[in-house]
Write an enzyme that holds these catalytic residues in place. Structure first.
Site, PDB file in Angstrom:
ATOM      1  N   PRO A   1       0.788  -1.225   0.000  1.00  0.00           N
ATOM      2  CA  PRO A   1       0.000   0.000   0.000  1.00  0.00           C
ATOM      3  C   PRO A   1       0.821   1.276   0.000  1.00  0.00           C
ATOM      4  CG  PRO A   1      -0.178  -1.153   2.101  1.00  0.00           C
ATOM      5  CD  PRO A   1       0.489  -2.085   1.145  1.00  0.00           C
ATOM      6  N   ASN A   2       0.365   2.220  -0.795  1.00  0.00           N
ATOM      7  CA  ASN A   2       0.913   3.578  -0.897  1.00  0.00           C
ATOM      8  C   ASN A   2       2.247   3.661  -1.628  1.00  0.00           C
ATOM      9  OD1 ASN A   2      -1.247   4.915   0.542  1.00  0.00           O
ATOM     10  ND2 ASN A   2      -0.498   3.813   2.345  1.00  0.00           N
TER      11      ASN A   2
ATOM     12  N   ALA B   1       2.904  -0.761   4.905  1.00  0.00           N
ATOM     13  CA  ALA B   1       2.384  -0.831   6.278  1.00  0.00           C
ATOM     14  C   ALA B   1       1.919  -2.234   6.667  1.00  0.00           C
ATOM     15  CB  ALA B   1       1.247   0.172   6.437  1.00  0.00           C
TER      16      ALA B   1
ATOM     17  N   ARG C   1      12.474   4.754  13.115  1.00  0.00           N
ATOM     18  CA  ARG C   1      11.176   5.436  13.059  1.00  0.00           C
ATOM     19  C   ARG C   1      10.304   5.019  14.257  1.00  0.00           C
ATOM     20  NH1 ARG C   1       8.867   5.021   7.169  1.00  0.00           N
ATOM     21  NH2 ARG C   1       7.525   6.617   8.075  1.00  0.00           N
TER      22      ARG C   1
ATOM     23  N   ASP D   1       1.174 -15.801   6.383  1.00  0.00           N
ATOM     24  CA  ASP D   1       0.660 -17.155   6.151  1.00  0.00           C
ATOM     25  C   ASP D   1       0.711 -17.536   4.671  1.00  0.00           C
ATOM     26  OD1 ASP D   1       0.220 -17.569   8.828  1.00  0.00           O
ATOM     27  OD2 ASP D   1      -1.948 -17.268   8.750  1.00  0.00           O
TER      28      ASP D   1
ATOM     29  N   ARG E   1       6.704   0.570  13.895  1.00  0.00           N
ATOM     30  CA  ARG E   1       7.308   0.078  12.644  1.00  0.00           C
ATOM     31  C   ARG E   1       8.476  -0.884  12.900  1.00  0.00           C
ATOM     32  NH1 ARG E   1       5.014   3.494   8.609  1.00  0.00           N
ATOM     33  NH2 ARG E   1       4.530   5.511   9.503  1.00  0.00           N
TER      34      ARG E   1
ATOM     35  N   HIS F   1      12.721  -2.502   2.626  1.00  0.00           N
ATOM     36  CA  HIS F   1      12.118  -1.236   3.071  1.00  0.00           C
ATOM     37  C   HIS F   1      13.021  -0.094   2.647  1.00  0.00           C
ATOM     38  CE1 HIS F   1       9.037  -3.224   5.330  1.00  0.00           C
ATOM     39  NE2 HIS F   1       9.966  -4.050   5.784  1.00  0.00           N
ATOM     40  N   LEU F   2      12.412   0.912   2.048  1.00  0.00           N
ATOM     41  CA  LEU F   2      13.178   2.077   1.605  1.00  0.00           C
ATOM     42  C   LEU F   2      13.765   2.820   2.799  1.00  0.00           C
ATOM     43  CD1 LEU F   2      10.378   3.034  -0.842  1.00  0.00           C
ATOM     44  CD2 LEU F   2      12.683   2.484  -1.587  1.00  0.00           C
ATOM     45  N   SER F   3      12.945   3.033   3.805  1.00  0.00           N
ATOM     46  CA  SER F   3      13.385   3.768   4.996  1.00  0.00           C
ATOM     47  C   SER F   3      13.899   2.780   6.041  1.00  0.00           C
ATOM     48  CB  SER F   3      12.220   4.579   5.570  1.00  0.00           C
ATOM     49  OG  SER F   3      11.189   3.700   6.019  1.00  0.00           O
TER      50      SER F   3
ATOM     51  N   TYR G   1      11.219   8.553   1.515  1.00  0.00           N
ATOM     52  CA  TYR G   1      11.154   7.482   0.517  1.00  0.00           C
ATOM     53  C   TYR G   1      11.850   7.803  -0.802  1.00  0.00           C
ATOM     54  CZ  TYR G   1       7.650   5.782   3.820  1.00  0.00           C
ATOM     55  OH  TYR G   1       7.016   5.344   4.957  1.00  0.00           O
TER      56      TYR G   1
ATOM     57  N   GLU H   1      12.744  -9.267   1.900  1.00  0.00           N
ATOM     58  CA  GLU H   1      11.931  -8.110   2.337  1.00  0.00           C
ATOM     59  C   GLU H   1      12.760  -6.833   2.160  1.00  0.00           C
ATOM     60  OE1 GLU H   1      10.594  -8.659   6.373  1.00  0.00           O
ATOM     61  OE2 GLU H   1      10.072  -6.541   6.619  1.00  0.00           O
TER      62      GLU H   1
ATOM     63  N   HIS I   1       3.753  -4.515   9.246  1.00  0.00           N
ATOM     64  CA  HIS I   1       3.609  -4.430  10.697  1.00  0.00           C
ATOM     65  C   HIS I   1       2.280  -4.988  11.192  1.00  0.00           C
ATOM     66  CE1 HIS I   1       6.870  -1.756   9.698  1.00  0.00           C
ATOM     67  NE2 HIS I   1       6.057  -0.913   9.102  1.00  0.00           N
TER      68      HIS I   1
ATOM     69  N   ASN J   1       8.183  -5.334  -0.793  1.00  0.00           N
ATOM     70  CA  ASN J   1       8.081  -4.247   0.177  1.00  0.00           C
ATOM     71  C   ASN J   1       6.606  -4.205   0.554  1.00  0.00           C
ATOM     72  OD1 ASN J   1       7.834  -1.948   1.664  1.00  0.00           O
ATOM     73  ND2 ASN J   1       9.075  -0.670   0.295  1.00  0.00           N
TER      74      ASN J   1
ATOM     75  N   ARG K   1       5.311  10.855  -2.431  1.00  0.00           N
ATOM     76  CA  ARG K   1       4.960  10.562  -1.046  1.00  0.00           C
ATOM     77  C   ARG K   1       6.169  10.769  -0.135  1.00  0.00           C
ATOM     78  NH1 ARG K   1       4.630   4.479   1.376  1.00  0.00           N
ATOM     79  NH2 ARG K   1       3.836   5.038   3.423  1.00  0.00           N
TER      80      ARG K   1
HETATM   81  C1  DQA Z   1       8.053   1.110   4.189  1.00  0.00           C
HETATM   82  C2  DQA Z   1       8.038   1.290   5.713  1.00  0.00           C
HETATM   83  C3  DQA Z   1       6.642   1.076   6.279  1.00  0.00           C
HETATM   84  O1  DQA Z   1       6.651   1.273   7.681  1.00  0.00           O
HETATM   85  C4  DQA Z   1       5.664   2.052   5.661  1.00  0.00           C
HETATM   86  O2  DQA Z   1       4.363   1.805   6.128  1.00  0.00           O
HETATM   87  C5  DQA Z   1       5.716   2.040   4.179  1.00  0.00           C
HETATM   88  C6  DQA Z   1       7.019   1.992   3.506  1.00  0.00           C
HETATM   89  C7  DQA Z   1       9.425   1.465   3.571  1.00  0.00           C
HETATM   90  O3  DQA Z   1       9.658   1.085   2.436  1.00  0.00           O
HETATM   91  O4  DQA Z   1      10.239   2.138   4.225  1.00  0.00           O
HETATM   92  O5  DQA Z   1       4.692   2.148   3.502  1.00  0.00           O
HETATM   93  O6  DQA Z   1       7.783  -0.250   3.889  1.00  0.00           O
END
Ligand code: DQA
Length: 145
Positions: free
Chosen positions: A10-11, A78, A108, A88, A112, A101-103, A23, A99, A81, A75, A18
């Site tokens: 998502p997002n 959210a 944070r 599953d 998270r 994650h950009l950040s 990011y 896995e 978490h 990735n 964003r």
């Molecule tokens: C994220 C970190 C997550 O906590 C956040 O909800 C995201 C982006 C990252 O790539 O840093 O949507 O997965």
């Protein structure tokens, strides 16, 4: 030919606009195109998927097994978490995944810091920006040093 599936949750369709301080300014389309070239140059194939919906991501992971996908880069946004369902799905299909994650989620908010996926992932690239996707691909295609 090795088939890798890239899943963004998502997002992440909003990358580029964003919270760029967290990011970066690269769009998801740019990441997908560059990663396709990177993987294509190594004689493998990249499939790309993004969804804002948990169940759709579960469906895509299950579909990956039917398609004979060899490995997944995810990735989960959210859902990292919160999603026992995505955890599953990975346990159900037994497709190896990395896995990303950009950040740096550990720098944070405390909510998270926990991932429902990290302990069952092959590994994680966290806080390295979009480079993390390429490092994940490099690992999956060439795990030896
Ligand atoms: C994220 C970190 C997550 O906590 C956040 O909800 C995201 C982006 C990252 O790539 O840093 O949507 O997965």
């Amino acid at each position: 030919m090795v088939k890798i599936l890239l899943i963004n949750g998502p997002n992440l369709n909003l990358l580029g606009q964003r919270e760029p301080e967290k990011y970066g300014s690269v769009t998801l389309r740019e990441i997908e195109e560059k990663l396709s070239c990177f993987i294509g140059a190594r004689n493998a194939e990249l499939l790309c998927y993004q969804s804002n919906h948990e169940g759709a991501i579960v469906d895509r992971i299950q579909q990956a097994q039917v398609e004979g996908v060899d490995a997944i880069i995810i990735n989960p946004g959210a859902y990292t978490h919160t999603s026992i369902a995505i955890r599953d799905a990975f346990l159900g299909v037994q497709i190896p995944f990395v896995e990303v994650h950009l950040s740096n989620i550990f720098q944070r908010e405390s909510f998270r810091h926990h991932s429902y996926l990290s302990d069952i992932a092959k590994g994680c690239f966290i806080g390295l920006g979009a480079k993390g996707y390429f490092l994940a691909a490099e690992y999956l295609l060439n795990p030896a040093i």
